[in-house]
Design a protein around this motif. Sequence first.
Motif, PDB file in Angstrom:
ATOM      1  N   ILE A 128       0.856  -1.191   0.000  1.00  0.00           N
ATOM      2  CA  ILE A 128       0.000   0.000   0.000  1.00  0.00           C
ATOM      3  C   ILE A 128       0.891   1.239   0.000  1.00  0.00           C
ATOM      4  O   ILE A 128       0.654   2.196  -0.730  1.00  0.00           O
ATOM      5  N   GLY A 129       1.930   1.226   0.831  1.00  0.00           N
ATOM      6  CA  GLY A 129       2.861   2.352   0.885  1.00  0.00           C
ATOM      7  C   GLY A 129       3.578   2.560  -0.429  1.00  0.00           C
ATOM      8  O   GLY A 129       3.752   3.690  -0.884  1.00  0.00           O
ATOM      9  N   LYS A 130       3.987   1.473  -1.069  1.00  0.00           N
ATOM     10  CA  LYS A 130       4.680   1.583  -2.359  1.00  0.00           C
ATOM     11  C   LYS A 130       3.774   2.171  -3.428  1.00  0.00           C
ATOM     12  O   LYS A 130       4.250   2.807  -4.353  1.00  0.00           O
ATOM     13  N   ARG A 131       2.480   1.958  -3.298  1.00  0.00           N
ATOM     14  CA  ARG A 131       1.548   2.479  -4.291  1.00  0.00           C
ATOM     15  C   ARG A 131       1.426   3.998  -4.181  1.00  0.00           C
ATOM     16  O   ARG A 131       1.209   4.674  -5.181  1.00  0.00           O
ATOM     17  N   HIS A 132       1.589   4.545  -2.986  1.00  0.00           N
ATOM     18  CA  HIS A 132       1.383   5.975  -2.773  1.00  0.00           C
ATOM     19  C   HIS A 132       2.667   6.747  -2.507  1.00  0.00           C
ATOM     20  O   HIS A 132       2.617   7.975  -2.393  1.00  0.00           O
ATOM     21  N   ALA A 133       3.781   6.061  -2.381  1.00  0.00           N
ATOM     22  CA  ALA A 133       5.040   6.731  -2.064  1.00  0.00           C
ATOM     23  C   ALA A 133       6.194   6.014  -2.755  1.00  0.00           C
ATOM     24  O   ALA A 133       6.060   4.872  -3.188  1.00  0.00           O
ATOM     25  N   THR A 134       7.316   6.701  -2.823  1.00  0.00           N
ATOM     26  CA  THR A 134       8.536   6.113  -3.359  1.00  0.00           C
ATOM     27  C   THR A 134       9.400   5.680  -2.181  1.00  0.00           C
ATOM     28  O   THR A 134       9.669   6.484  -1.285  1.00  0.00           O
ATOM     29  N   ILE A 135       9.820   4.430  -2.178  1.00  0.00           N
ATOM     30  CA  ILE A 135      10.689   3.918  -1.119  1.00  0.00           C
ATOM     31  C   ILE A 135      12.127   4.251  -1.523  1.00  0.00           C
ATOM     32  O   ILE A 135      12.552   3.918  -2.626  1.00  0.00           O
ATOM     33  N   PHE A 141      -2.296  17.039  12.657  1.00  0.00           N
ATOM     34  CA  PHE A 141      -1.133  17.556  11.942  1.00  0.00           C
ATOM     35  C   PHE A 141      -1.296  17.696  10.435  1.00  0.00           C
ATOM     36  O   PHE A 141      -0.521  18.388   9.797  1.00  0.00           O
ATOM     37  N   LYS A 142      -2.272  17.020   9.847  1.00  0.00           N
ATOM     38  CA  LYS A 142      -2.331  16.935   8.381  1.00  0.00           C
ATOM     39  C   LYS A 142      -2.371  18.289   7.685  1.00  0.00           C
ATOM     40  O   LYS A 142      -1.804  18.449   6.623  1.00  0.00           O
ATOM     41  N   ASP A 143      -2.997  19.280   8.275  1.00  0.00           N
ATOM     42  CA  ASP A 143      -3.093  20.585   7.626  1.00  0.00           C
ATOM     43  C   ASP A 143      -1.846  21.443   7.810  1.00  0.00           C
ATOM     44  O   ASP A 143      -1.749  22.519   7.220  1.00  0.00           O
ATOM     45  N   SER A 144      -0.893  20.992   8.609  1.00  0.00           N
ATOM     46  CA  SER A 144       0.336  21.762   8.805  1.00  0.00           C
ATOM     47  C   SER A 144       1.408  21.401   7.775  1.00  0.00           C
ATOM     48  O   SER A 144       2.485  21.987   7.781  1.00  0.00           O
ATOM     49  N   LEU A 145       1.122  20.461   6.899  1.00  0.00           N
ATOM     50  CA  LEU A 145       2.065  20.078   5.849  1.00  0.00           C
ATOM     51  C   LEU A 145       1.756  20.832   4.563  1.00  0.00           C
ATOM     52  O   LEU A 145       0.596  21.069   4.234  1.00  0.00           O
ATOM     53  N   ARG A 146       2.798  21.175   3.847  1.00  0.00           N
ATOM     54  CA  ARG A 146       2.636  21.869   2.576  1.00  0.00           C
ATOM     55  C   ARG A 146       2.482  20.851   1.456  1.00  0.00           C
ATOM     56  O   ARG A 146       3.235  19.884   1.384  1.00  0.00           O
ATOM     57  N   PRO A 202       4.285   3.680   5.660  1.00  0.00           N
ATOM     58  CA  PRO A 202       3.408   3.411   4.509  1.00  0.00           C
ATOM     59  C   PRO A 202       1.943   3.727   4.792  1.00  0.00           C
ATOM     60  O   PRO A 202       1.225   4.218   3.906  1.00  0.00           O
ATOM     61  N   ARG A 203       1.487   3.486   6.001  1.00  0.00           N
ATOM     62  CA  ARG A 203       0.109   3.821   6.355  1.00  0.00           C
ATOM     63  C   ARG A 203      -0.092   5.333   6.325  1.00  0.00           C
ATOM     64  O   ARG A 203      -1.120   5.828   5.868  1.00  0.00           O
ATOM     65  N   MET A 204       0.905   6.074   6.822  1.00  0.00           N
ATOM     66  CA  MET A 204       0.836   7.536   6.782  1.00  0.00           C
ATOM     67  C   MET A 204       0.849   8.019   5.330  1.00  0.00           C
ATOM     68  O   MET A 204       0.101   8.936   4.973  1.00  0.00           O
ATOM     69  N   ALA A 205       1.677   7.413   4.494  1.00  0.00           N
ATOM     70  CA  ALA A 205       1.732   7.790   3.075  1.00  0.00           C
ATOM     71  C   ALA A 205       0.365   7.608   2.424  1.00  0.00           C
ATOM     72  O   ALA A 205      -0.083   8.452   1.645  1.00  0.00           O
ATOM     73  N   SER A 206      -0.298   6.519   2.752  1.00  0.00           N
ATOM     74  CA  SER A 206      -1.619   6.252   2.194  1.00  0.00           C
ATOM     75  C   SER A 206      -2.616   7.329   2.624  1.00  0.00           C
ATOM     76  O   SER A 206      -3.386   7.846   1.815  1.00  0.00           O
ATOM     77  N   LYS A 207      -2.592   7.685   3.911  1.00  0.00           N
ATOM     78  CA  LYS A 207      -3.499   8.723   4.418  1.00  0.00           C
ATOM     79  C   LYS A 207      -3.190  10.081   3.775  1.00  0.00           C
ATOM     80  O   LYS A 207      -4.099  10.825   3.417  1.00  0.00           O
ATOM     81  N   LYS A 235      -4.512  10.185   0.237  1.00  0.00           N
ATOM     82  CA  LYS A 235      -5.970  10.365   0.232  1.00  0.00           C
ATOM     83  C   LYS A 235      -6.363  11.814   0.516  1.00  0.00           C
ATOM     84  O   LYS A 235      -7.451  12.237   0.159  1.00  0.00           O
ATOM     85  N   ASN A 236      -5.464  12.569   1.170  1.00  0.00           N
ATOM     86  CA  ASN A 236      -5.737  13.968   1.488  1.00  0.00           C
ATOM     87  C   ASN A 236      -5.081  14.935   0.496  1.00  0.00           C
ATOM     88  O   ASN A 236      -4.919  16.117   0.792  1.00  0.00           O
TER      89      ASN A 236
END
Length: 144
Positions: A40-47, A90-95, A111-116, A119-120
Amino acid sequence: MKGVLSVFVLGNLSVMGWINLVLILILVWLFGGQFYTYFIGKRHATIVSNEDFKKGMHRAQVIDVREPNDFKKGHILGARNMPFSQFKLFKDSLRKDMPIYLYDDTKTVAPRMASKLHKNGYNDIYILKSGYDKWDGKTKSKRA
């Protein structure tokens, strides 16, 4: 007939057979969950490796997704602590216009954080492949 046969076979398992079956199911659940989270993490992020993380982190938001106690014990120099458990705070404090570099200890929370994040609406997300335990760059730790 097939249902009767499967009940008959399962009903005749010995105690050791049941124990083995339960152990196999537990192992499948544990490792299956880790593989699922990783993919799941690999789908939404680069390792990325330690070297690639070091190269890109100076132009990015470096986020430690571990809990505050772990962060205080030691973290990558320049990282901000945003525990996965407090994502909503914290999600809204990221650019969204800057890359996000994530890391953790277990290689399952990032990876779970990357997925969330994906989605945002965040897209430029990277995860440290080896996690903090194998990090060989600069760190900051609490002194005793």
